[in-house]
Design an enzyme around this catalytic site. Structure first.
Site, PDB file in Angstrom:
ATOM      1  CE  LYS A  99      -1.339  -4.768   3.462  1.00 50.11           C
ATOM      2  NZ  LYS A  99      -1.540  -6.084   2.831  1.00 50.11           N
ATOM      3  CE1 TYR A 147      -3.407  -0.927   5.319  1.00 49.75           C
ATOM      4  CE2 TYR A 147      -3.847  -3.243   5.751  1.00 49.75           C
ATOM      5  CZ  TYR A 147      -3.630  -2.197   4.861  1.00 49.75           C
ATOM      6  OH  TYR A 147      -3.639  -2.440   3.503  1.00 49.75           O
ATOM      7  CB  SER A 160      -0.889  -0.016   1.266  1.00 47.29           C
ATOM      8  OG  SER A 160      -1.507   1.232   1.464  1.00 47.29           O
TER       9      SER A 160
HETATM   10  P1  NAD Z   1     -10.822  -7.536   1.302  1.00 48.50           P
HETATM   11  O1  NAD Z   1     -11.032  -7.557   2.771  1.00 48.50           O
HETATM   12  O2  NAD Z   1     -11.979  -7.333   0.409  1.00 48.50           O
HETATM   13  O3  NAD Z   1     -10.123  -8.904   0.836  1.00 48.50           O
HETATM   14  C1  NAD Z   1      -9.276  -9.627   1.689  1.00 48.50           C
HETATM   15  C2  NAD Z   1      -9.761 -11.057   1.676  1.00 48.50           C
HETATM   16  O4  NAD Z   1      -8.899 -11.843   2.474  1.00 48.50           O
HETATM   17  C3  NAD Z   1     -11.180 -11.199   2.253  1.00 48.50           C
HETATM   18  O5  NAD Z   1     -11.970 -11.955   1.360  1.00 48.50           O
HETATM   19  C4  NAD Z   1     -10.968 -11.960   3.569  1.00 48.50           C
HETATM   20  O6  NAD Z   1     -12.040 -12.842   3.840  1.00 48.50           O
HETATM   21  C5  NAD Z   1      -9.670 -12.713   3.264  1.00 48.50           C
HETATM   22  N1  NAD Z   1      -8.861 -13.032   4.440  1.00 48.50           N
HETATM   23  C6  NAD Z   1      -8.443 -12.199   5.416  1.00 48.50           C
HETATM   24  N2  NAD Z   1      -7.706 -12.872   6.320  1.00 48.50           N
HETATM   25  C7  NAD Z   1      -7.641 -14.164   5.891  1.00 48.50           C
HETATM   26  C8  NAD Z   1      -7.050 -15.345   6.381  1.00 48.50           C
HETATM   27  N3  NAD Z   1      -6.356 -15.347   7.533  1.00 48.50           N
HETATM   28  N4  NAD Z   1      -7.195 -16.491   5.683  1.00 48.50           N
HETATM   29  C9  NAD Z   1      -7.894 -16.501   4.525  1.00 48.50           C
HETATM   30  N5  NAD Z   1      -8.504 -15.424   3.995  1.00 48.50           N
HETATM   31  C10 NAD Z   1      -8.372 -14.272   4.686  1.00 48.50           C
HETATM   32  O7  NAD Z   1      -9.684  -6.464   1.031  1.00 48.50           O
HETATM   33  P2  NAD Z   1      -9.183  -5.851  -0.344  1.00 48.50           P
HETATM   34  O8  NAD Z   1      -9.596  -4.415  -0.372  1.00 48.50           O
HETATM   35  O9  NAD Z   1      -9.511  -6.751  -1.466  1.00 48.50           O
HETATM   36  O10 NAD Z   1      -7.593  -5.861  -0.100  1.00 48.50           O
HETATM   37  C11 NAD Z   1      -6.833  -6.972  -0.521  1.00 48.50           C
HETATM   38  C12 NAD Z   1      -5.398  -6.717  -0.127  1.00 48.50           C
HETATM   39  O11 NAD Z   1      -4.961  -5.472  -0.677  1.00 48.50           O
HETATM   40  C13 NAD Z   1      -5.176  -6.610   1.372  1.00 48.50           C
HETATM   41  O12 NAD Z   1      -3.947  -7.216   1.695  1.00 48.50           O
HETATM   42  C14 NAD Z   1      -5.083  -5.117   1.625  1.00 48.50           C
HETATM   43  O13 NAD Z   1      -4.283  -4.821   2.742  1.00 48.50           O
HETATM   44  C15 NAD Z   1      -4.431  -4.646   0.357  1.00 48.50           C
HETATM   45  N6  NAD Z   1      -4.728  -3.241   0.037  1.00 48.50           N
HETATM   46  C16 NAD Z   1      -6.013  -2.839  -0.064  1.00 48.50           C
HETATM   47  C17 NAD Z   1      -6.292  -1.489  -0.354  1.00 48.50           C
HETATM   48  C18 NAD Z   1      -7.707  -0.996  -0.445  1.00 48.50           C
HETATM   49  O14 NAD Z   1      -7.920   0.219  -0.351  1.00 48.50           O
HETATM   50  N7  NAD Z   1      -8.691  -1.858  -0.615  1.00 48.50           N
HETATM   51  C19 NAD Z   1      -5.241  -0.597  -0.552  1.00 48.50           C
HETATM   52  C20 NAD Z   1      -3.938  -1.063  -0.445  1.00 48.50           C
HETATM   53  C21 NAD Z   1      -3.679  -2.405  -0.152  1.00 48.50           C
HETATM   54  C1  WQD Z   2      -9.985   8.934   1.150  1.00 50.68           C
HETATM   55  C2  WQD Z   2     -10.240  10.388   1.422  1.00 50.68           C
HETATM   56  C3  WQD Z   2     -10.660  10.926   3.717  1.00 50.68           C
HETATM   57  C4  WQD Z   2     -14.418   8.749   4.076  1.00 50.68           C
HETATM   58  C5  WQD Z   2      -7.223   4.082   3.186  1.00 50.68           C
HETATM   59  C6  WQD Z   2      -6.122   3.404   3.948  1.00 50.68           C
HETATM   60  C7  WQD Z   2      -5.110   2.850   2.976  1.00 50.68           C
HETATM   61  C8  WQD Z   2      -5.793   1.964   1.957  1.00 50.68           C
HETATM   62  C9  WQD Z   2      -6.861   2.746   1.243  1.00 50.68           C
HETATM   63  C10 WQD Z   2      -5.643  -0.310   2.733  1.00 50.68           C
HETATM   64  C11 WQD Z   2      -9.561  10.875   2.682  1.00 50.68           C
HETATM   65  C12 WQD Z   2     -11.878  11.201   2.862  1.00 50.68           C
HETATM   66  C13 WQD Z   2     -13.243   9.286   3.581  1.00 50.68           C
HETATM   67  C14 WQD Z   2     -15.491   9.597   4.405  1.00 50.68           C
HETATM   68  C15 WQD Z   2     -14.157  11.482   3.731  1.00 50.68           C
HETATM   69  N1  WQD Z   2      -6.361   0.809   2.548  1.00 50.68           N
HETATM   70  N2  WQD Z   2     -13.125  10.626   3.413  1.00 50.68           N
HETATM   71  N3  WQD Z   2     -15.316  10.945   4.211  1.00 50.68           N
HETATM   72  O1  WQD Z   2      -7.646   7.032   3.940  1.00 50.68           O
HETATM   73  O2  WQD Z   2      -6.756   7.486   1.588  1.00 50.68           O
HETATM   74  O3  WQD Z   2      -6.677   5.167   2.505  1.00 50.68           O
HETATM   75  O4  WQD Z   2      -7.789   3.197   2.245  1.00 50.68           O
HETATM   76  O5  WQD Z   2      -4.518  -0.504   2.412  1.00 50.68           O
HETATM   77  O6  WQD Z   2      -4.161   2.112   3.709  1.00 50.68           O
HETATM   78  O7  WQD Z   2      -5.482   4.366   4.742  1.00 50.68           O
HETATM   79  O8  WQD Z   2      -8.859   6.171   1.879  1.00 50.68           O
HETATM   80  O9  WQD Z   2     -11.236   6.157   1.261  1.00 50.68           O
HETATM   81  O10 WQD Z   2     -10.633   6.167   3.733  1.00 50.68           O
HETATM   82  O11 WQD Z   2     -10.279   8.229   2.352  1.00 50.68           O
HETATM   83  O12 WQD Z   2     -14.027  12.705   3.591  1.00 50.68           O
HETATM   84  O13 WQD Z   2     -16.584   9.179   4.868  1.00 50.68           O
HETATM   85  O14 WQD Z   2     -11.640  10.562   1.625  1.00 50.68           O
HETATM   86  O15 WQD Z   2     -10.466  11.965   4.656  1.00 50.68           O
HETATM   87  O16 WQD Z   2      -9.095  12.183   2.444  1.00 50.68           O
HETATM   88  P1  WQD Z   2      -7.452   6.586   2.534  1.00 50.68           P
HETATM   89  P2  WQD Z   2     -10.329   6.619   2.338  1.00 50.68           P
END
Ligand code: NAD
Ligand code: WQD
Length: 344
Positions: A156, A152, A127
């Protein structure tokens, strides 16, 4: 078939979209998921899109013997994409041990067993949060890693280090660390999308639920930041674009094109968009007026971040192509699909 790929967390938001693109590219997909933040209907959605039902193993990736059994049951897995993790920043502050245990034990189990089964490639879901508030924008892969703002985010950073140290110690596989910016949107078919459990923490699901009337109004967390309109800026990337980058990463490693045993790529559009700009674009592209109110800042938010995607563009051969308008429209179409199905 181009080979078997294990997609951990593949019933989740990004994993399910990646499973679709892997199948489209000719890979055989095996999904591992404990459904702690997703449901099995997602597998049906993948099949409806591609016509191919991926193998699905319901298990906890923290269970090393279950993982060994999966590798025994599905010989010849060439690559693993590791999405399985807990990902809610706010929850990680309240429950750090849950996050350290889940996000670290899972990767340790994979790293331990992959060599026993000839796995050649690992893609890790990282991330942009590892950069904190970058000093220079757009942010490149060379930007310094900053102290994590949450448990969290720390998981990462730690996982990236564990993978790098393990490979530098001689592990017989390569890895690509993909640092996502802000994944948003849904597959254009509206068969799969983001299904946040409970009150959405992320912006776009809250926007679409407000537009659907599920939430009374969107709170915009601050308009007094050092940005043109005062609201925070992020790099919102369509989840399908993001999924396609994972196929490129797997191809690169399995085709022997990796320049190093561990490579890092920022996955973003390269365009910064403010919260207020996103709202305006959502309203224009969907025709739905959004009820929102400016409130105080959310603790832990950084002011602005967007990617310099040049390395991914030139080295990985990948570029985000979806427009913000199309991305937001896909999210709205998915929300409408959830309503039509009586899900939300
Ligand atoms: P998500 O929660 O939709 O998907 C994660 C999946 O992993 C879920 O289906 C959950 O059931 C499964 N899971 C969690 N722990 C598990 C375990 N111990 N064993 C088996 N399955 C397990 O999340 P996502 O948004 O699809 O994110 C996927 C990956 O990308 C994550 O590692 C997250 O940290 C990373 N990521 C997400 C974002 C974002 O904004 N969505 C941003 C950056 C990085
Ligand atoms: C985006 C912008 C908020 C909700 C997070 C995690 C990051 C990654 C992606 C896992 C920000 C604003 C949000 C709301 C708002 N996840 N906001 N009202 O914070 O950039 O990133 O998700 O890896 O690690 O930190 O994403 O969608 O929460 O917020 O104004 O109800 O929207 O302040 O500026 P963020 P977000």
């Amino acid at each position: 078939m181009k080979g078997r790929i294990l997609v951990t967390g593949g019933a989740g938001y990004i994993g399910s979209h990646t499973a679709v693109e892997l199948q489209n590219a000719g890979y055989e997909v095996i999904i591992l998921d404990n459904l702690s933040n997703s449901n099995a209907e997602v597998i049906d959605g993948i099949e409806r899109i591609t016509g191919i039902r991926p193998a699905f193993v319901k298990m906890d990736l923290q269970d090393k013997e279950a993982l060994r059994q999966l590798f025994e049951d599905y010989p010849g897995i060439k690559g693993v994409i590791n999405f399985a993790a807990s990902k809610a920043v706010g929850e990680s502050v309240k429950k750090p041990l849950l996050y350290y245990r889940n996000n670290l034990v899972t990767i340790l189990n994979l790293l331990d067993l992959m060599p026993d089964y000839g796995v050649e490639a690992l893609v890790f879901s990282s991330s942009c949060t590892v950069y904190g508030q970058p000093d220079i924008l757009p942010v490149t892969e060379e930007a310094p890693i900053k102290p994590a703002l949450s448990p969290y985010g720390n998981t990462k950073q730690i996982c990236e280090e564990i993978i790098t140290d393990t490979i530098h110690a001689g592990a017989p596989f390569k890895s690509i660390l993909l640092r996502y910016f802000n994944p948003v949107g849904a597959h254009p078919s509206a068969e799969i999308g983001e299904l946040p459990l409970g009150v959405p923490q992320n912006l776009l699901p809250y926007v679409t639920q407000t537009a659907m009337g599920i939430r009374e109004k969107l709170s915009v967390f601050g308009d007094d930041y050092d940005t043109p309109d005062g609201s925070c800026i992020r790099d919102y990337i369509h989840v399908v674009d993001l999924a396609k980058a994972h196929v490129k990463a797997v191809d690169r490693m399995l085709n022997g094109e990796s320049a190093d045993a561990v490579e890092i790529f920022n996955l973003g559009t390269g365009k910064g968009v403010s919260v207020l700009e996103l709202i305006k674009t959502f309203e224009e592209s969907t025709g739905v007026k959004l009820n929102y109110e400016i409130v105080g800042r959310r603790e832990g938010d950084i002011t602005k971040v967007w990617a310099d995607p040049e390395k991914a563009n030139k080295v990985l051969g990948w570029t985000a192509t979806e427009t913000l308008a199309d991305t937001l429209t896909s999210a709205w179409k998915w929300q409408q699909h959830l309503r039509e199905k009586g899900i939300m």
